[in-house]
Write a protein that holds these residues in place. Structure first.
Motif, PDB file in Angstrom:
ATOM      1  N   ASN A   3      79.140  -1.202  20.839  1.00 51.62           N
ATOM      2  CA  ASN A   3      78.372  -0.206  21.589  1.00 51.62           C
ATOM      3  C   ASN A   3      76.869  -0.388  21.438  1.00 51.62           C
ATOM      4  OD1 ASN A   3      78.353   0.579  18.940  1.00 51.62           O
ATOM      5  ND2 ASN A   3      78.776   2.734  19.323  1.00 51.62           N
ATOM      6  N   LEU A   4      76.439  -1.366  20.643  1.00 57.03           N
ATOM      7  CA  LEU A   4      75.009  -1.653  20.510  1.00 57.03           C
ATOM      8  C   LEU A   4      74.533  -2.396  21.759  1.00 57.03           C
ATOM      9  CD1 LEU A   4      74.832  -2.884  16.801  1.00 57.03           C
ATOM     10  CD2 LEU A   4      74.163  -0.651  17.688  1.00 57.03           C
ATOM     11  N   ASN A   5      73.276  -2.177  22.133  1.00 54.46           N
ATOM     12  CA  ASN A   5      72.753  -2.919  23.279  1.00 54.46           C
ATOM     13  C   ASN A   5      72.377  -4.336  22.841  1.00 54.46           C
ATOM     14  OD1 ASN A   5      70.030  -3.024  22.339  1.00 54.46           O
ATOM     15  ND2 ASN A   5      69.588  -1.047  23.271  1.00 54.46           N
ATOM     16  N   ASP A   6      72.074  -5.165  23.819  1.00 58.26           N
ATOM     17  CA  ASP A   6      71.808  -6.590  23.557  1.00 58.26           C
ATOM     18  C   ASP A   6      70.654  -6.797  22.585  1.00 58.26           C
ATOM     19  OD1 ASP A   6      73.764  -6.999  25.458  1.00 58.26           O
ATOM     20  OD2 ASP A   6      72.330  -7.418  27.074  1.00 58.26           O
ATOM     21  N   GLU A   7      69.616  -6.016  22.763  1.00 56.56           N
ATOM     22  CA  GLU A   7      68.433  -6.167  21.918  1.00 56.56           C
ATOM     23  C   GLU A   7      68.742  -5.795  20.463  1.00 56.56           C
ATOM     24  OE1 GLU A   7      68.462  -4.625  24.983  1.00 56.56           O
ATOM     25  OE2 GLU A   7      67.489  -6.327  25.978  1.00 56.56           O
ATOM     26  N   MET A  21      76.378 -12.579  17.101  1.00 56.67           N
ATOM     27  CA  MET A  21      76.136 -13.494  18.214  1.00 56.67           C
ATOM     28  C   MET A  21      77.398 -13.655  19.051  1.00 56.67           C
ATOM     29  SD  MET A  21      74.140 -15.138  20.079  1.00 56.67           S
ATOM     30  CE  MET A  21      72.593 -15.645  19.410  1.00 56.67           C
ATOM     31  N   SER A  22      78.571 -13.496  18.450  1.00 57.55           N
ATOM     32  CA  SER A  22      79.803 -13.619  19.242  1.00 57.55           C
ATOM     33  C   SER A  22      79.887 -12.531  20.306  1.00 57.55           C
ATOM     34  CB  SER A  22      81.039 -13.589  18.335  1.00 57.55           C
ATOM     35  OG  SER A  22      81.159 -12.326  17.714  1.00 57.55           O
ATOM     36  N   VAL A  23      79.376 -11.345  20.016  1.00 54.67           N
ATOM     37  CA  VAL A  23      79.366 -10.265  21.007  1.00 54.67           C
ATOM     38  C   VAL A  23      78.417 -10.636  22.145  1.00 54.67           C
ATOM     39  CG1 VAL A  23      78.857  -7.820  21.407  1.00 54.67           C
ATOM     40  CG2 VAL A  23      79.924  -8.536  19.255  1.00 54.67           C
ATOM     41  N   LYS A  65      61.635 -11.822  19.404  1.00 54.12           N
ATOM     42  CA  LYS A  65      60.820 -10.636  19.155  1.00 54.12           C
ATOM     43  C   LYS A  65      61.352  -9.547  20.067  1.00 54.12           C
ATOM     44  CE  LYS A  65      58.186 -12.999  16.450  1.00 54.12           C
ATOM     45  NZ  LYS A  65      58.881 -13.298  15.237  1.00 54.12           N
ATOM     46  N   LYS A  66      60.978  -8.335  19.789  1.00 52.50           N
ATOM     47  CA  LYS A  66      61.452  -7.240  20.630  1.00 52.50           C
ATOM     48  C   LYS A  66      61.156  -7.547  22.085  1.00 52.50           C
ATOM     49  CE  LYS A  66      61.419  -3.634  17.265  1.00 52.50           C
ATOM     50  NZ  LYS A  66      61.904  -2.319  17.198  1.00 52.50           N
ATOM     51  N   GLY A  67      62.082  -7.244  22.910  1.00 54.24           N
ATOM     52  CA  GLY A  67      61.987  -7.505  24.337  1.00 54.24           C
ATOM     53  C   GLY A  67      63.383  -7.615  24.880  1.00 54.24           C
ATOM     54  N   LYS A  68      63.481  -7.860  26.142  1.00 58.76           N
ATOM     55  CA  LYS A  68      64.782  -7.930  26.790  1.00 58.76           C
ATOM     56  C   LYS A  68      65.504  -9.211  26.383  1.00 58.76           C
ATOM     57  CE  LYS A  68      66.904  -6.631  30.974  1.00 58.76           C
ATOM     58  NZ  LYS A  68      67.087  -5.415  31.599  1.00 58.76           N
ATOM     59  N   PHE A  69      66.694  -9.071  25.815  1.00 57.71           N
ATOM     60  CA  PHE A  69      67.465 -10.217  25.360  1.00 57.71           C
ATOM     61  C   PHE A  69      67.789 -11.156  26.515  1.00 57.71           C
ATOM     62  CE2 PHE A  69      71.592 -12.303  24.891  1.00 57.71           C
ATOM     63  CZ  PHE A  69      71.315 -13.110  23.802  1.00 57.71           C
ATOM     64  N   SER A  70      68.166 -10.600  27.657  1.00 58.56           N
ATOM     65  CA  SER A  70      68.556 -11.450  28.784  1.00 58.56           C
ATOM     66  C   SER A  70      67.396 -12.344  29.222  1.00 58.56           C
ATOM     67  CB  SER A  70      69.076 -10.618  29.953  1.00 58.56           C
ATOM     68  OG  SER A  70      68.110  -9.691  30.381  1.00 58.56           O
ATOM     69  N   SER A  71      66.187 -11.829  29.179  1.00 58.56           N
ATOM     70  CA  SER A  71      65.023 -12.664  29.515  1.00 58.56           C
ATOM     71  C   SER A  71      64.889 -13.808  28.529  1.00 58.56           C
ATOM     72  CB  SER A  71      63.744 -11.833  29.498  1.00 58.56           C
ATOM     73  OG  SER A  71      63.795 -10.814  30.442  1.00 58.56           O
ATOM     74  N   TRP A  72      65.084 -13.520  27.264  1.00 56.77           N
ATOM     75  CA  TRP A  72      64.952 -14.516  26.209  1.00 56.77           C
ATOM     76  C   TRP A  72      66.014 -15.610  26.361  1.00 56.77           C
ATOM     77  CZ3 TRP A  72      67.803 -15.591  21.529  1.00 56.77           C
ATOM     78  CH2 TRP A  72      67.091 -16.347  20.589  1.00 56.77           C
ATOM     79  N   ILE A  73      67.271 -15.220  26.612  1.00 54.51           N
ATOM     80  CA  ILE A  73      68.356 -16.203  26.695  1.00 54.51           C
ATOM     81  C   ILE A  73      68.246 -17.039  27.971  1.00 54.51           C
ATOM     82  CG2 ILE A  73      70.159 -14.772  27.773  1.00 54.51           C
ATOM     83  CD1 ILE A  73      70.869 -16.930  24.732  1.00 54.51           C
ATOM     84  N   TYR A  74      67.822 -16.414  29.081  1.00 58.32           N
ATOM     85  CA  TYR A  74      67.622 -17.181  30.316  1.00 58.32           C
ATOM     86  C   TYR A  74      66.444 -18.141  30.173  1.00 58.32           C
ATOM     87  CZ  TYR A  74      71.102 -15.153  33.439  1.00 58.32           C
ATOM     88  OH  TYR A  74      72.281 -14.802  34.045  1.00 58.32           O
ATOM     89  N   THR A  75      65.432 -17.760  29.427  1.00 61.69           N
ATOM     90  CA  THR A  75      64.311 -18.668  29.184  1.00 61.69           C
ATOM     91  C   THR A  75      64.789 -19.900  28.423  1.00 61.69           C
ATOM     92  OG1 THR A  75      62.744 -16.839  29.183  1.00 61.69           O
ATOM     93  CG2 THR A  75      62.020 -18.873  28.128  1.00 61.69           C
ATOM     94  N   ILE A  76      65.635 -19.692  27.445  1.00 59.27           N
ATOM     95  CA  ILE A  76      66.212 -20.823  26.707  1.00 59.27           C
ATOM     96  C   ILE A  76      67.011 -21.709  27.665  1.00 59.27           C
ATOM     97  CG2 ILE A  76      67.874 -21.495  24.921  1.00 59.27           C
ATOM     98  CD1 ILE A  76      67.018 -18.949  23.379  1.00 59.27           C
ATOM     99  N   ALA A  77      67.830 -21.091  28.507  1.00 56.46           N
ATOM    100  CA  ALA A  77      68.656 -21.851  29.457  1.00 56.46           C
ATOM    101  C   ALA A  77      67.779 -22.661  30.417  1.00 56.46           C
ATOM    102  CB  ALA A  77      69.566 -20.908  30.237  1.00 56.46           C
TER     103      ALA A  77
END
Length: 177
Positions: A3-7, A21-23, A65-77
């Motif tokens: 139930n925790l959010n991505d961040e 990380m598995s979640v 760092k704090k921020g939207k996880f999806s932005s961070w992971i897409y940047t890596i991709a």
């Protein structure tokens, strides 16, 4: 923990709780894979890059760092995709690969499949950054603000670039039919 959010999950990961990380993997691996598949049109390469994205996310977890996880992971991709194609292939090799794939693919005679193929060919004619923006916005449903975070731009600039890329896509599509 589900139930925790991505961040919140990523902060736990960055603090050493790697099980979380598995979640995140469960939540994002299909999205990342689909994004990469639209970019590469190669299932094997997309799977390999998707694995590398999550490997790097774990490896560089402390850089989050704090921020939207999806932005961070897409940047890596995006960075891994860019590295993969920019450093290992020339433009001519990419063109040869596209020609090979279009010759060997089993293209259905159903009109819907033909339209999809024509649209994809038009998409291939866009430069990488335009294609990436269209895929993120139209295929992945990522909002302009988040794309701006991913590409390091402003929301207004991204809206303009997406609009221009869509117009280019329409022009290429109309030339192909």
């Amino acid at each position: 923990m589900e139930n925790l959010n991505d961040e919140e999950l990523m902060i736990l990961v960055s603090n050493g709780n790697l099980d979380m990380m598995s979640v995140l993997f469960d939540r994002y691996h299909v999205r990342i894979y689909n994004f990469l598949l639209k970019m590469t049109r190669d299932r094997d390469v997309s799977q390999d890059i998707t694995q590398e994205v999550f490997y790097k996310a774990i490896k560089y977890r402390t850089s989050y760092k704090k921020g939207k996880f999806s932005s961070w992971i897409y940047t890596i991709a995006r960075n891994i995709f860019s590295d993969h194609y920019q450093s290992k292939k020339t433009a001519a090799q990419r063109l040869d690969e596209v020609e090979y794939k279009t010759k060997t693919e089993d293209i259905s005679t159903i009109e819907k499949d033909e339209v999809a193929e024509q649209l994809h060919q038009a998409l291939e004619q866009l430069n990488t950054s335009d294609r990436e923006l269209v895929i993120m916005n139209r295929y992945q449903g990522i909002k302009y603000q988040e794309i701006a975070e991913i590409v390091g731009s402003t929301e207004g600039a991204v809206k303009t670039r997406v609009h221009r890329a869509i117009n280019k896509l329409k022009d290429h599509y109309l030339q192909n039919i």
